[in-house]
Design a protein around this motif. Structure first.
Motif: not given
Length: 225
Positions: A182-188
């Motif tokens: 679960s991430v908050t942005d796609d770069a993660s």
């Protein structure tokens, strides 16, 4: 360039009873300013607006008023930002090879920044707009006690747009689903996979509208422009 605008959030932190992108700043909805910037870009040729069904009539009215000269498609959002981006990727036209993802709440984005990100992604890079951190940052534990002070010379505040080769981003999201990430942005996602992401320096004015104070800042910036 294909652009996905994430509009599926809510107004909880804003204290609003509706999607914050439909709140007004300088006499127009936040999303209207975001659309202006996207349509002023020289590189964007297709836009997908990812939102929730409850906001669809209002958002589609804004899209019609914007009178875009390029295709603009409504895309149903998911339960999380991550899910919404997955839906957006699935809805891209078959010919899409590169994609930019932009938060609809960043209504002050410079069209020139969109174009710089587009050029880098078209050249094969993954990029995010970001601004160097100017505040001194403290790392704090659960009791509110400072643990350390990171070197701010290597810290950047992540923004959008974020841009990626389409198939690589689809692969990253597929692995995230499989692994339960679960991430908050796609770069993660790229970071977890060890794939390089370049920073594209942006202005601190490219803020995300999150609180009532942000509306005040956006009003001042738009007035200055």
């Amino acid at each position: 360039m294909h652009l996905l605008i994430a509009c599926a959030g809510s107004g909880r932190r804003m204290g609003a009873e509706r999607n914050k992108l439909l709140l007004e700043v300088s006499g127009r909805p936040v999303l209207a300013w975001t659309l202006d910037a996207a349509l002023a870009s020289e590189s964007v040729r297709w836009i997908g607006v990812v939102g929730q069904e409850i906001d669809r009539p209002d958002i589609e009215a804004l899209l019609k008023a914007a009178n875009p000269g390029i295709p603009v498609q409504w895309i149903q959002g998911g339960d999380t930002r991550q899910d919404s981006v997955c839906n957006g990727l699935a809805a891209l036209p078959p010919e899409a090879q590169s994609v930019l993802i932009h938060d609809g709440a960043r209504c002050l984005v410079d069209p020139a920044l969109i174009d710089r990100c587009s050029a880098a992604v078209d050249a094969g890079a993954a990029v995010i707009a970001a601004a160097p951190v100017t505040d001194t940052i403290k790392r704090v534990d659960g009791d509110g006690v400072i643990q350390d002070t990171p070197d701010r010379s290597v810290l950047w505040g992540a923004q959008t747009p974020q841009g990626f080769p389409v198939e690589q981003l689809r692969q990253a999201h597929a692995q995230a689903r499989g692994e339960g990430w679960s991430v908050t942005d796609d770069a993660s996602l790229f970071e977890r996979l060890g794939w390089p992401v370049r920073v594209m320096e942006s202005s601190p004015s490219n803020i995300k509208i999150t609180t009532p104070f942000d509306l005040t800042i956006a009003e001042a910036v738009l007035s200055a422009r």
